[in-house]
Write a protein that holds these residues in place. Structure first.
Motif, PDB file in Angstrom:
ATOM      1  N   ARG A   1      -1.929 -23.504  33.125  1.00 15.17           N
ATOM      2  CA  ARG A   1      -2.157 -24.663  32.260  1.00 15.17           C
ATOM      3  C   ARG A   1      -1.000 -24.829  31.287  1.00 15.17           C
ATOM      4  O   ARG A   1      -0.511 -25.941  31.046  1.00 15.17           O
ATOM      5  N   LEU A   2      -0.546 -23.708  30.721  1.00 19.16           N
ATOM      6  CA  LEU A   2       0.574 -23.749  29.792  1.00 19.16           C
ATOM      7  C   LEU A   2       1.847 -24.217  30.501  1.00 19.16           C
ATOM      8  O   LEU A   2       2.600 -25.045  29.982  1.00 19.16           O
ATOM      9  N   ALA A   3       2.083 -23.709  31.698  1.00 19.12           N
ATOM     10  CA  ALA A   3       3.278 -24.092  32.462  1.00 19.12           C
ATOM     11  C   ALA A   3       3.265 -25.583  32.795  1.00 19.12           C
ATOM     12  O   ALA A   3       4.291 -26.261  32.705  1.00 19.12           O
TER      13      ALA A   3
ATOM     14  N   GLU B   1      -4.509 -16.991  36.378  1.00 20.65           N
ATOM     15  CA  GLU B   1      -4.914 -18.099  37.243  1.00 20.65           C
ATOM     16  C   GLU B   1      -5.266 -19.373  36.480  1.00 20.65           C
ATOM     17  O   GLU B   1      -5.271 -20.457  37.075  1.00 20.65           O
ATOM     18  N   GLU B   2      -5.552 -19.253  35.183  1.00 21.92           N
ATOM     19  CA  GLU B   2      -5.968 -20.437  34.428  1.00 21.92           C
ATOM     20  C   GLU B   2      -5.075 -20.722  33.215  1.00 21.92           C
ATOM     21  O   GLU B   2      -4.495 -21.807  33.111  1.00 21.92           O
ATOM     22  N   GLU B   3      -4.968 -19.741  32.311  1.00 23.82           N
ATOM     23  CA  GLU B   3      -4.277 -19.989  31.048  1.00 23.82           C
ATOM     24  C   GLU B   3      -2.777 -20.255  31.244  1.00 23.82           C
ATOM     25  O   GLU B   3      -2.240 -21.251  30.740  1.00 23.82           O
TER      26      GLU B   3
ATOM     27  N   THR C   1      -2.532 -28.392  21.421  1.00 18.73           N
ATOM     28  CA  THR C   1      -1.840 -28.843  22.627  1.00 18.73           C
ATOM     29  C   THR C   1      -1.188 -27.645  23.301  1.00 18.73           C
ATOM     30  O   THR C   1      -1.143 -26.542  22.746  1.00 18.73           O
ATOM     31  N   GLU C   2      -0.640 -27.884  24.526  1.00 15.50           N
ATOM     32  CA  GLU C   2       0.072 -26.821  25.219  1.00 15.50           C
ATOM     33  C   GLU C   2       1.286 -26.376  24.418  1.00 15.50           C
ATOM     34  O   GLU C   2       1.634 -25.204  24.388  1.00 15.50           O
TER      35      GLU C   2
END
Length: 406
Positions: free
Chosen positions: A314-316, A309-311, A378-379
């Motif tokens: 955020r990466l996507a 739900e978070e990691e 960064t991502e």
């Protein structure tokens, strides 16, 4: 690799205008020939009209040869000290500090005499055989604007007289910066003013299966049409930088042809990747397991809920991925591959791509420093780490549980 379109059908091809970027369309054509795609009509605007003439002649080898040796002085006549600024003004690539001088010189040339296109006229006569177009089984439609008659024109080139064919091909590509000269007794300007991607010309003439080749950063107008339900349109387009519209140099032309070739295979065969060309063999579950294994090693305390739900969202978002976990995994691999300098102009399977990333060390580069002196994560950093450390094998029980996040 197998094309996803029906190879028993015969297609009509649309070629967008875009100046020097037109070499991309020749690369697409080469791929279509290798796939066994049959075509019986082409519609094009500006450089798309010129390339359409070559497709109507069915002479791919001559087209590749012509574009591989293209130069700006084969398109326009100019003074040596004018070249750089002319390219900037036509492409819009002007630095703020240079804008005054560039515009003054370039528009001075255009205002005083316009760009002399005698070289382009000679080039068209050199590479186009009007007799072959008239006798061709390929119907060729082009767009232009008659300044004299004050109207846009859609022209079927096969119906013209042989000498008239050269004039109308030039008329479709007649940029407003060119020296205003009559063609066949009339004044014309670039067909991009009415339709830079003339899908409508083919729809209006009854063609049902269409392949449209787009050029990025097109400056023309695209006529809005309602695609009928019985008409199928396949698009081939690039996210790569194909250079400026006046960047007529052999190296750029050859590069753009290569990109067009590979993009056609990607878009028509369902390959993955934005900068690389990747054939899929892994399932989404397998890709998901590869992503998760990395997070468990680096951050063993992260919960499944936090991860899903978070990691990963955020990466996507950082990688601009809107698809599933497989597409996220491919985006991560592309970041890692670019950091390692892996060759882009070739085909990979996803497993081969992953193996090469593991076997290759990242290229050395200067790290971007955060204000406190530490490297700023960064991502894309996370993506590269995830790709590098993804395990080749995962525990079956663990994969099955984690797949519930999909």
């Amino acid at each position: 690799m197998k094309p996803q379109l029906d190879l028993t059908k015969t297609y009509a091809i649309v070629l967008e205008g875009g100046g020097a970027k037109g070499s991309y369309e020749i690369g697409v054509w080469k791929a279509l020939e290798e796939m066994g795609v049959k075509y019986n009509a082409v519609a094009g605007t500006s450089v798309g009209a010129l390339n359409g003439a070559l497709m109507a002649m069915r002479d791919l080898d001559s087209a590749i040869e012509a574009w591989s040796n293209i130069r700006l002085d084969k398109v326009i006549d100019y003074e040596e000290d004018e070249e750089e600024n002319l390219k900037k003004i036509v492409s819009g690539d002007i630095e703020l500090g240079d804008i005054s001088d560039v515009i003054r010189q370039a528009f001075g040339v255009i205002r005083d005499r316009g760009l002399d296109v005698a070289p382009l006229r000679a080039w068209v006569h050199e590479v186009v055989d009007s007799a072959r177009i008239k006798s061709s089984d390929v119907r060729l439609f082009i767009e232009t604007v008659s300044i004299t008659d004050r109207k846009g024109l859609e022209v079927c080139v096969n119906d013209l007289e042989e000498e008239e064919i050269y004039d109308m091909l030039l008329a479709s590509a007649y940029h407003p910066a060119f020296r205003l000269e009559k063609l066949g007794g009339k004044l014309y300007t670039d067909g991009g003013f009415i339709d830079n991607l003339p899908i409508g010309a083919l729809v209006d003439n009854g063609y049902k299966d269409i392949i449209a080749v787009r050029l990025p950063g097109g400056m023309g107008r695209e006529r809005k049409i309602q695609i009928p339900e019985d008409v199928n349109v396949w698009y081939i387009e690039s996210e790569a930088d194909l250079g400026g519209v006046l960047n007529f140099v052999p190296e750029q032309a050859r590069r753009d042809m290569a990109i067009g070739y590979y993009d056609a295979w990607r878009d028509l065969c369902g390959l993955y990747g934005k900068q690389y060309y990747i054939e899929r063999s892994m399932s989404e579950r397998e890709a998901f397991a590869q992503i998760v294994e990395r997070y468990w090693r680096k951050t063993p305390d992260v919960s499944l809920r936090e991860l899903c739900e978070e990691e990963l969202p955020r990466l996507a978002k950082g990688l601009e991925v809107e698809g599933d976990y497989y597409e996220l995994f491919i985006a991560m691999l592309e970041v890692a591959a670019e950091e390692r300098g892996l060759e882009k102009m070739r085909f990979y399977t996803d497993t081969e791509f992953l193996s090469l990333i593991r076997e290759t060390q990242p290229l050395k580069k200067e790290e971007e420093k955060a204000p406190d002196g530490e490297s700023a994560p960064t991502e894309t950093d996370a993506a590269a780490e995830a790709a590098e450390e993804s395990a080749p094998e995962s525990e079956p029980e663990r994969i099955e549980v984690l797949s519930s996040c999909e």
